[in-house]
Design a protein around this motif. Structure first.
Motif, short mmCIF file in Angstrom:
data_model
loop_
_atom_site.label_atom_id
_atom_site.label_comp_id
_atom_site.label_asym_id
_atom_site.label_seq_id
_atom_site.Cartn_x
_atom_site.Cartn_y
_atom_site.Cartn_z
N ALA A 121 5.09 0.62 -9.01
CA ALA A 121 5.19 -0.44 -8.00
C ALA A 121 6.53 -0.37 -7.29
N SER A 122 7.59 -0.12 -8.04
CA SER A 122 8.93 -0.05 -7.43
C SER A 122 9.05 1.13 -6.48
N ILE A 123 8.57 2.29 -6.90
CA ILE A 123 8.65 3.48 -6.05
C ILE A 123 7.83 3.30 -4.78
N CYS A 124 6.59 2.85 -4.94
CA CYS A 124 5.72 2.69 -3.76
C CYS A 124 6.24 1.59 -2.83
N SER A 125 6.82 0.55 -3.39
CA SER A 125 7.38 -0.51 -2.55
C SER A 125 8.56 0.00 -1.75
N GLY A 126 9.40 0.80 -2.40
CA GLY A 126 10.54 1.38 -1.69
C GLY A 126 10.12 2.33 -0.59
N VAL A 127 9.13 3.15 -0.87
CA VAL A 127 8.64 4.10 0.15
C VAL A 127 8.00 3.35 1.32
N ALA A 128 7.23 2.31 1.02
CA ALA A 128 6.60 1.54 2.08
C ALA A 128 7.64 0.79 2.91
N ALA A 129 8.70 0.30 2.27
CA ALA A 129 9.75 -0.41 2.99
C ALA A 129 10.57 0.54 3.88
N ASP A 130 10.65 1.81 3.50
CA ASP A 130 11.40 2.79 4.29
C ASP A 130 10.56 3.43 5.39
N GLY A 131 9.45 2.83 5.73
CA GLY A 131 8.65 3.33 6.84
C GLY A 131 7.46 4.16 6.41
N GLY A 132 7.09 4.09 5.13
CA GLY A 132 5.93 4.82 4.64
C GLY A 132 4.64 4.16 5.09
N PRO A 133 3.51 4.76 4.72
CA PRO A 133 2.23 4.18 5.13
C PRO A 133 2.00 2.80 4.51
N GLY A 134 1.29 1.98 5.21
CA GLY A 134 1.05 0.60 4.77
C GLY A 134 0.12 0.50 3.59
N TRP A 135 -0.73 1.50 3.36
CA TRP A 135 -1.67 1.43 2.25
C TRP A 135 -0.95 1.50 0.90
N LEU A 136 0.33 1.87 0.90
CA LEU A 136 1.08 1.87 -0.36
C LEU A 136 1.22 0.46 -0.94
N HIS A 137 1.11 -0.53 -0.06
CA HIS A 137 1.17 -1.91 -0.56
C HIS A 137 -0.02 -2.21 -1.49
N LEU A 138 -1.14 -1.57 -1.26
CA LEU A 138 -2.29 -1.74 -2.16
C LEU A 138 -1.99 -1.16 -3.54
N ILE A 139 -1.30 -0.04 -3.57
CA ILE A 139 -0.91 0.55 -4.86
C ILE A 139 0.09 -0.35 -5.57
N VAL A 140 1.00 -0.96 -4.79
CA VAL A 140 1.96 -1.90 -5.38
C VAL A 140 1.21 -3.08 -5.99
N LEU A 141 0.24 -3.60 -5.27
CA LEU A 141 -0.55 -4.72 -5.78
C LEU A 141 -1.31 -4.32 -7.04
N TRP A 142 -1.94 -3.15 -7.04
CA TRP A 142 -2.67 -2.66 -8.22
C TRP A 142 -1.75 -2.49 -9.41
N ALA A 143 -0.58 -1.88 -9.19
CA ALA A 143 0.35 -1.63 -10.29
C ALA A 143 0.91 -2.94 -10.84
N CYS A 144 1.23 -3.88 -9.98
CA CYS A 144 1.73 -5.18 -10.46
C CYS A 144 0.66 -5.92 -11.25
N TRP A 145 -0.58 -5.85 -10.79
CA TRP A 145 -1.67 -6.52 -11.49
C TRP A 145 -1.86 -5.92 -12.89
N ASN A 146 -1.86 -4.60 -13.01
CA ASN A 146 -2.02 -3.97 -14.31
C ASN A 146 -0.82 -4.24 -15.21
N ALA A 147 0.38 -4.24 -14.65
CA ALA A 147 1.57 -4.55 -15.46
C ALA A 147 1.48 -5.98 -15.98
N LEU A 148 1.05 -6.89 -15.16
CA LEU A 148 0.91 -8.29 -15.58
C LEU A 148 -0.12 -8.42 -16.70
N LYS A 149 -1.22 -7.69 -16.59
CA LYS A 149 -2.24 -7.74 -17.64
C LYS A 149 -1.67 -7.29 -18.98
N PHE A 150 -0.91 -6.21 -18.99
CA PHE A 150 -0.36 -5.71 -20.25
C PHE A 150 0.76 -6.60 -20.77
#
Length: 123
Positions: free
Chosen positions: A52-81
């Motif tokens: 989530a941290s890596i994808c958030s950083g890449v998306a904030a630096d001008g990366g593709p917007g779909w990386l936010h979905l990966i951030v959401l997925w990773a945060c959700w799974n981290a929260l579950k565990f």
């Protein structure tokens, strides 16, 4: 319309529960044998947080917007565990208390049966 939404959500939940590795692992942890692995399983949240941290950083630096979905997925799974650790402790305590009560009742029943089998003392 409500029935269609309900049916669709049930099918999506079944699919995700059956085929996603994190959900399968959490299901295995919720079994009686797996409850002891709840706290160590919290460490699995670390790679998800890193993703989530890596994808958030890449998306904030001008990366593709779909990386936010990966951030959401990773945060959700981290929260579950992360939440599974304390939940597994509660479930383990409940299981041990239930098993203790069953053993106590079995000992009590055994004592009652032993008394009934003793011959009566006549004076």
């Amino acid at each position: 319309m409500f029935r269609l939404n309900w049916t669709l959500s049930v099918h999506i939940r079944d699919y995700l529960h059956r085929y996603m590795p994190s959900n399968r692992l959490l299901t295995a942890i919720r079994t009686r044998r797996g409850l002891k692995w709840g706290i160590p399983a919290m460490l699995i949240a670390l790679p998800y947080i890193l993703i989530a941290s890596i994808c958030s950083g890449v998306a904030a630096d001008g990366g593709p917007g779909w990386l936010h979905l990966i951030v959401l997925w990773a945060c959700w799974n981290a929260l579950k565990f992360i939440l599974m650790g304390p939940a597994s402790i509660v479930l383990l305590i409940r299981a041990r208390l239930r098993e203790s009560a069953i053993r106590r009742h079995q000992r009590h029943d055994w004592r009652v049966e032993a008394r009934l089998r003793e011959p009566a003392v006549r004076l």
